[in-house]
Scaffold this motif. Structure first.
Motif, PDB file in Angstrom:
ATOM      1  N   GLY A  12       0.965  -1.526   0.488  1.00  0.00           N
ATOM      2  CA  GLY A  12       0.082   0.087   0.251  1.00  0.00           C
ATOM      3  C   GLY A  12       0.957   1.350   0.367  1.00  0.00           C
ATOM      4  O   GLY A  12       1.059   2.197  -0.113  1.00  0.00           O
ATOM      5  N   LEU A  13       1.891   1.422   0.573  1.00  0.00           N
ATOM      6  CA  LEU A  13       2.764   2.409   0.201  1.00  0.00           C
ATOM      7  C   LEU A  13       3.803   2.530  -0.143  1.00  0.00           C
ATOM      8  O   LEU A  13       3.322   3.803  -0.722  1.00  0.00           O
ATOM      9  CB  LEU A  13       4.193   1.793   1.903  1.00  0.00           C
ATOM     10  CG  LEU A  13       3.318   2.776   3.204  1.00  0.00           C
ATOM     11  CD1 LEU A  13       4.614   2.069   4.629  1.00  0.00           C
ATOM     12  CD2 LEU A  13       2.317   3.483   3.531  1.00  0.00           C
ATOM     13  N   ASP A  14       3.863   1.821  -1.531  1.00  0.00           N
ATOM     14  CA  ASP A  14       4.800   1.521  -2.539  1.00  0.00           C
ATOM     15  C   ASP A  14       3.796   1.540  -3.550  1.00  0.00           C
ATOM     16  O   ASP A  14       3.803   2.746  -4.168  1.00  0.00           O
ATOM     17  CB  ASP A  14       4.567  -0.072  -3.144  1.00  0.00           C
ATOM     18  CG  ASP A  14       5.450   0.307  -4.444  1.00  0.00           C
ATOM     19  OD1 ASP A  14       7.032   1.149  -4.389  1.00  0.00           O
ATOM     20  OD2 ASP A  14       5.248  -0.811  -5.055  1.00  0.00           O
ATOM     21  N   ARG A  15       2.498   1.149  -2.966  1.00  0.00           N
ATOM     22  CA  ARG A  15       1.397   2.453  -4.646  1.00  0.00           C
ATOM     23  C   ARG A  15       0.862   3.522  -4.447  1.00  0.00           C
ATOM     24  O   ARG A  15       0.760   4.354  -4.677  1.00  0.00           O
ATOM     25  CB  ARG A  15      -0.309   1.117  -4.386  1.00  0.00           C
ATOM     26  CG  ARG A  15       0.179   0.402  -4.507  1.00  0.00           C
ATOM     27  CD  ARG A  15      -1.508  -0.778  -4.808  1.00  0.00           C
ATOM     28  NE  ARG A  15      -1.958  -0.634  -3.599  1.00  0.00           N
ATOM     29  CZ  ARG A  15      -2.488  -1.503  -3.002  1.00  0.00           C
ATOM     30  NH1 ARG A  15      -1.636  -2.861  -3.229  1.00  0.00           N
ATOM     31  NH2 ARG A  15      -2.545  -1.327  -1.596  1.00  0.00           N
ATOM     32  N   ALA A  16       1.189   4.136  -2.721  1.00  0.00           N
ATOM     33  CA  ALA A  16       0.951   5.518  -2.100  1.00  0.00           C
ATOM     34  C   ALA A  16       2.535   6.464  -3.142  1.00  0.00           C
ATOM     35  O   ALA A  16       2.597   7.708  -2.948  1.00  0.00           O
ATOM     36  CB  ALA A  16      -0.034   5.554  -1.320  1.00  0.00           C
ATOM     37  N   GLY A  17       3.547   5.608  -3.798  1.00  0.00           N
ATOM     38  CA  GLY A  17       5.040   6.450  -4.368  1.00  0.00           C
ATOM     39  C   GLY A  17       5.723   6.311  -2.628  1.00  0.00           C
ATOM     40  O   GLY A  17       6.343   7.319  -2.698  1.00  0.00           O
ATOM     41  N   TYR A  19       8.486   5.003  -1.202  1.00  0.00           N
ATOM     42  CA  TYR A  19       9.488   3.540  -1.315  1.00  0.00           C
ATOM     43  C   TYR A  19      10.749   3.249  -0.932  1.00  0.00           C
ATOM     44  O   TYR A  19      11.006   2.371  -0.383  1.00  0.00           O
ATOM     45  CB  TYR A  19      10.053   3.656  -2.543  1.00  0.00           C
ATOM     46  CG  TYR A  19       8.859   4.014  -3.408  1.00  0.00           C
ATOM     47  CD1 TYR A  19       9.175   5.382  -4.652  1.00  0.00           C
ATOM     48  CD2 TYR A  19       8.629   2.945  -4.831  1.00  0.00           C
ATOM     49  CE1 TYR A  19       7.674   5.541  -5.594  1.00  0.00           C
ATOM     50  CE2 TYR A  19       6.860   3.153  -5.804  1.00  0.00           C
ATOM     51  CZ  TYR A  19       7.019   5.066  -6.137  1.00  0.00           C
ATOM     52  OH  TYR A  19       6.222   4.903  -6.979  1.00  0.00           O
ATOM     53  N   ASP A  20      11.129   4.519  -0.080  1.00  0.00           N
ATOM     54  CA  ASP A  20      12.469   4.612   0.559  1.00  0.00           C
ATOM     55  C   ASP A  20      11.484   5.418   2.521  1.00  0.00           C
ATOM     56  O   ASP A  20      12.376   6.428   2.213  1.00  0.00           O
ATOM     57  CB  ASP A  20      13.154   6.324   0.028  1.00  0.00           C
ATOM     58  CG  ASP A  20      14.598   6.108   0.513  1.00  0.00           C
ATOM     59  OD1 ASP A  20      15.114   4.641   0.975  1.00  0.00           O
ATOM     60  OD2 ASP A  20      15.139   7.151   0.536  1.00  0.00           O
ATOM     61  N   LEU A  21      11.918   3.781   2.515  1.00  0.00           N
ATOM     62  CA  LEU A  21      11.516   4.182   3.924  1.00  0.00           C
ATOM     63  C   LEU A  21      12.747   3.772   5.331  1.00  0.00           C
ATOM     64  O   LEU A  21      13.230   3.304   4.898  1.00  0.00           O
ATOM     65  CB  LEU A  21      10.346   2.889   4.662  1.00  0.00           C
ATOM     66  CG  LEU A  21       9.379   2.751   3.396  1.00  0.00           C
ATOM     67  CD1 LEU A  21       8.804   1.812   3.969  1.00  0.00           C
ATOM     68  CD2 LEU A  21       8.460   3.666   3.919  1.00  0.00           C
ATOM     69  N   ASP A  25      10.005   4.608  10.078  1.00  0.00           N
ATOM     70  CA  ASP A  25       9.038   4.134   8.766  1.00  0.00           C
ATOM     71  C   ASP A  25       8.737   2.957   8.975  1.00  0.00           C
ATOM     72  O   ASP A  25       7.570   1.531   9.394  1.00  0.00           O
ATOM     73  CB  ASP A  25       9.328   4.959   8.022  1.00  0.00           C
ATOM     74  CG  ASP A  25       9.523   5.375   7.321  1.00  0.00           C
ATOM     75  OD1 ASP A  25       8.659   6.874   8.245  1.00  0.00           O
ATOM     76  OD2 ASP A  25       9.909   6.321   6.879  1.00  0.00           O
ATOM     77  N   ALA A  26       9.515   2.054   9.507  1.00  0.00           N
ATOM     78  CA  ALA A  26       9.661   0.403   9.786  1.00  0.00           C
ATOM     79  C   ALA A  26       9.234   0.055  10.949  1.00  0.00           C
ATOM     80  O   ALA A  26       8.054  -0.857  10.780  1.00  0.00           O
ATOM     81  CB  ALA A  26      10.956  -0.563   9.150  1.00  0.00           C
ATOM     82  N   GLU A  27       9.726   0.539  11.793  1.00  0.00           N
ATOM     83  CA  GLU A  27       9.043   0.490  13.103  1.00  0.00           C
ATOM     84  C   GLU A  27       7.541   0.564  13.043  1.00  0.00           C
ATOM     85  O   GLU A  27       6.513  -0.153  13.083  1.00  0.00           O
ATOM     86  CB  GLU A  27       9.883   1.151  14.091  1.00  0.00           C
ATOM     87  CG  GLU A  27       9.347   0.447  15.297  1.00  0.00           C
ATOM     88  CD  GLU A  27       9.165  -0.510  15.763  1.00  0.00           C
ATOM     89  OE1 GLU A  27       9.037  -0.979  16.946  1.00  0.00           O
ATOM     90  OE2 GLU A  27      10.020  -1.277  15.489  1.00  0.00           O
TER      91      GLU A  27
END
Length: 55
Positions: A12-17, A19-21, A25-27
């Motif tokens: 979902g985050l990828d679809r929202a653009g 990409y660079d977490l 963000d990962a947590e």
């Protein structure tokens, strides 16, 4: 961290653009994946994808 909810959130985050977490963000993704059921995760990931113009 490769369970289905985690994968759905990242997709979902990828679809929202988004990409660079970073580490924070990962947590945040890990915490959401751990605490939410899959239908809720799918709803939450729908929001940024829609806001990003990709539904």
């Amino acid at each position: 961290m490769t369970d289905r909810r985690h994968q759905v959130l990242l997709a979902g985050l990828d679809r929202a653009g988004l990409y660079d977490l970073g580490p924070e963000d990962a947590e945040a993704v890990r915490v959401l994946a751990d605490r939410l059921d899959e239908p809720t995760v799918r709803r939450v990931t729908h929001w940024p994808a829609t806001a990003g113009g990709r539904s």
